[in-house]
Design an enzyme around this catalytic site. Structure first.
Site, PDB file in Angstrom:
ATOM      1  N   SER A  53       0.820  -1.224   0.000  1.00  0.00           N
ATOM      2  CA  SER A  53       0.000   0.000   0.000  1.00  0.00           C
ATOM      3  C   SER A  53       0.848   1.265   0.000  1.00  0.00           C
ATOM      4  CB  SER A  53      -0.881  -0.019   1.266  1.00  0.00           C
ATOM      5  OG  SER A  53      -1.225   1.290   1.655  1.00  0.00           O
ATOM      6  N   GLY A  54       0.522   2.182  -0.895  1.00  0.00           N
ATOM      7  CA  GLY A  54       1.222   3.465  -0.913  1.00  0.00           C
ATOM      8  C   GLY A  54       0.990   4.244   0.370  1.00  0.00           C
ATOM      9  N   LEU A  55      -0.261   4.236   0.848  1.00  0.00           N
ATOM     10  CA  LEU A  55      -0.568   4.945   2.089  1.00  0.00           C
ATOM     11  C   LEU A  55       0.237   4.365   3.248  1.00  0.00           C
ATOM     12  CD1 LEU A  55      -2.227   6.849   3.913  1.00  0.00           C
ATOM     13  CD2 LEU A  55      -4.004   5.091   3.983  1.00  0.00           C
ATOM     14  N   ASP A  78       0.817  10.500   2.054  1.00  0.00           N
ATOM     15  CA  ASP A  78       0.500   9.739   0.842  1.00  0.00           C
ATOM     16  C   ASP A  78       0.207  10.714  -0.299  1.00  0.00           C
ATOM     17  OD1 ASP A  78      -0.087   7.675  -0.876  1.00  0.00           O
ATOM     18  OD2 ASP A  78      -2.116   7.361  -0.104  1.00  0.00           O
ATOM     19  N   ASP A 134       1.231  -0.913  -5.091  1.00  0.00           N
ATOM     20  CA  ASP A 134       0.516   0.335  -5.345  1.00  0.00           C
ATOM     21  C   ASP A 134       1.547   1.353  -5.840  1.00  0.00           C
ATOM     22  OD1 ASP A 134      -0.875   2.705  -5.231  1.00  0.00           O
ATOM     23  OD2 ASP A 134      -1.283   2.615  -3.075  1.00  0.00           O
ATOM     24  N   ASP A 157       0.889   4.187  -7.247  1.00  0.00           N
ATOM     25  CA  ASP A 157       0.234   5.492  -7.375  1.00  0.00           C
ATOM     26  C   ASP A 157      -0.082   5.772  -8.847  1.00  0.00           C
ATOM     27  OD1 ASP A 157       0.239   5.891  -4.639  1.00  0.00           O
ATOM     28  OD2 ASP A 157       2.202   6.826  -4.650  1.00  0.00           O
ATOM     29  N   GLU A 200      -2.974   4.293 -10.934  1.00  0.00           N
ATOM     30  CA  GLU A 200      -4.249   5.015 -10.847  1.00  0.00           C
ATOM     31  C   GLU A 200      -4.260   6.186 -11.826  1.00  0.00           C
ATOM     32  OE1 GLU A 200      -3.490   5.609  -6.640  1.00  0.00           O
ATOM     33  OE2 GLU A 200      -3.736   7.776  -6.874  1.00  0.00           O
ATOM     34  N   LYS A 243       0.132  12.703  -6.742  1.00  0.00           N
ATOM     35  CA  LYS A 243      -1.239  12.343  -6.383  1.00  0.00           C
ATOM     36  C   LYS A 243      -1.502  12.727  -4.922  1.00  0.00           C
ATOM     37  CE  LYS A 243      -1.970   9.168  -3.884  1.00  0.00           C
ATOM     38  NZ  LYS A 243      -2.095   7.717  -3.975  1.00  0.00           N
ATOM     39  N   ASN A 260      -3.852  11.150  -1.542  1.00  0.00           N
ATOM     40  CA  ASN A 260      -4.649  10.007  -1.094  1.00  0.00           C
ATOM     41  C   ASN A 260      -6.129  10.230  -1.395  1.00  0.00           C
ATOM     42  OD1 ASN A 260      -6.364   8.679   1.290  1.00  0.00           O
ATOM     43  ND2 ASN A 260      -4.585   7.423   0.860  1.00  0.00           N
ATOM     44  N   SER A 261      -6.770   9.199  -1.873  1.00  0.00           N
ATOM     45  CA  SER A 261      -8.147   9.319  -2.375  1.00  0.00           C
ATOM     46  C   SER A 261      -9.167   9.708  -1.309  1.00  0.00           C
ATOM     47  CB  SER A 261      -8.580   7.994  -3.007  1.00  0.00           C
ATOM     48  OG  SER A 261      -7.708   7.644  -4.030  1.00  0.00           O
ATOM     49  N   ARG A 315      -6.318   1.398 -12.170  1.00  0.00           N
ATOM     50  CA  ARG A 315      -7.235   1.852 -11.105  1.00  0.00           C
ATOM     51  C   ARG A 315      -8.001   3.085 -11.549  1.00  0.00           C
ATOM     52  NH1 ARG A 315      -5.197   3.197  -5.003  1.00  0.00           N
ATOM     53  NH2 ARG A 315      -6.402   5.087  -4.624  1.00  0.00           N
ATOM     54  N   HIS A 330     -12.419   2.186  -7.580  1.00  0.00           N
ATOM     55  CA  HIS A 330     -12.315   2.688  -6.212  1.00  0.00           C
ATOM     56  C   HIS A 330     -13.527   3.554  -5.872  1.00  0.00           C
ATOM     57  CE1 HIS A 330     -10.360   3.049  -2.510  1.00  0.00           C
ATOM     58  NE2 HIS A 330      -9.422   3.941  -2.751  1.00  0.00           N
TER      59      HIS A 330
HETATM   60  C1  SPV Z   1      -3.376   2.580  -0.605  1.00  0.00           C
HETATM   61  O1  SPV Z   1      -3.494   1.642   0.191  1.00  0.00           O
HETATM   62  O2  SPV Z   1      -2.405   3.335  -0.625  1.00  0.00           O
HETATM   63  C2  SPV Z   1      -4.427   2.837  -1.582  1.00  0.00           C
HETATM   64  C3  SPV Z   1      -5.771   2.516  -1.237  1.00  0.00           C
HETATM   65  O3  SPV Z   1      -4.145   3.372  -2.619  1.00  0.00           O
HETATM   66  S1  SPV Z   1      -6.520   3.924  -0.655  1.00  0.00           S
HETATM   67  O4  SPV Z   1      -5.745   4.459   0.449  1.00  0.00           O
HETATM   68  O5  SPV Z   1      -7.807   3.411  -0.310  1.00  0.00           O
HETATM   69  O6  SPV Z   1      -6.611   4.894  -1.726  1.00  0.00           O
HETATM   70 MG    MG Z   2      -2.365   4.292  -2.588  1.00  0.00          MG
END
Ligand code: SPV
Ligand code: MG
Length: 305
Positions: free
Chosen positions: A58-60, A70, A97, A99, A126, A132, A134-135, A170, A201
């Protein structure tokens, strides 16, 4: 992936990783699979021991564990280094991930090549720009133009022509406030560009828009979801629409925060480690997770007696 047990398995596992990709077998509509978040070698080993068949780098979570936000604050080489530590510590496949690919098509394909070299089984890109965000933060999530993002996907596929590196595209259209039609149009374009699966997502508390997407999409490519916000939905609802893969995206990292905060608060308050001793992992547990036994055997074998 590198078992230093003297049996030459290093070669075998690296070859296996590159040429017969178990991630591809996991991301299939016939059987719902689960990827567990990990963000370093230790959390990867814990998830593997728990029984997961694949990991989400996971990027986060990787950003958080490095003390970054993130928002592409961690460099792509820092990501590659973390992924290498994860890949070295487990035998299960890792979907990374990546990004938005760290720039344009050229940055994306370079990252893909390096991630594969360091043991990743696939990457997720994505459809946003660089940097980017974080979503789940704010409303400024400008989408990449479809043609430009498709070029990023095609460049990755051309750089790694074997079908053994899984490329997940994504779609952030629902997060950015566009509707189902935009999400579907993007999914078709990304399938045409060569993506192996679609991650759709959403940050709604209910899975309605995800399930609607899955029904309309009809599995032209396998569908991957991240139910971080619609976490109450039972997985039977995903099986009913033949979703391929669920990513539990950040729960090792969040569990670590809670556990570390709890232990820090107690130790500072009690000026003692006596009451937490029974609640934290034993040192034997640490040594077992990191395979100290293998090192002892290697010492027997290689050190003079
Ligand atoms: C991550 O885990 O970094 C993701 C998922 O990209 S989210 O944080 O839900 O965007
Ligand atoms: Mg991410």
């Amino acid at each position: 992936m590198r078992n230093l047990d003297g049996s030459n398995s290093e070669l075998t596992s690296n070859t296996t990783n590159i040429y017969s990709n178990p991630l591809r077998n996991l991301i299939r509509p016939e059987k719902l699979s689960f990827l567990m978040e990990a963000h370093d070698g230790l959390s990867a080993a814990i998830a593997e021991k728990a029984g997961f068949s694949g990991l989400w780098a996971s990027g986060l979570s990787i950003s958080s564990s490095l003390g970054f936000r993130d928002a592409n604050e961690a460099s792509w080489t820092q990501l590659v280094d973390v992924v290498e530590r994860m890949a070295d510590s487990v035998d299960i496949p890792i979907l990374v991930d990546a990004d938005s690919g760290f720039g344009n098509f050229n940055n994306a394909r370079l990252a893909a090549l390096k991630l594969r070299q360091r043991g990743a089984a696939g990457m997720c890109l994505e459809d946003k720009g660089f940097p980017k965000m974080n979503s789940f933060i704010g409303d400024r999530h400008p989408l990449a133009e479809i043609g430009e993002f498709s070029g990023r996907l095609r460049a990755v596929k051309d750089a790694i022509p074997e079908s053994d590196f899984v490329l997940v595209a994504r779609i952030e259209a629902l997060i950015a406030g566009h509707g189902l039609d935009e999400a579907l149009a993007r999914a078709h374009a990304y399938a045409d560009a060569g993506a192996d699966a679609i991650l759709i997502h959403s940050r709604k508390a209910e899975p309605t828009e995800i399930l609607a997407f899955a029904r309309s999409w009809q599995n032209r490519l396998p569908v991957v979801i991240v139910p971080t916000k619609y976490f109450r939905t039972p997985v039977s609802e995903y099986r009913a629409v033949n979703i391929a893969t669920v990513i539990w995206a950040n729960h090792n990292m969040r569990a670590a925060i809670s556990a570390m905060r709890n232990v820090c608060d107690r130790i500072i308050r009690e000026e003692s480690i006596a009451t937490v001793e029974g609640e934290v992992a034993t040192l034997e547990d640490v040594f077992s997770l990191l395979k100290y036994g293998e090192l002892a055997k290697a010492e027997e074998r290689y050190l003079p007696h």
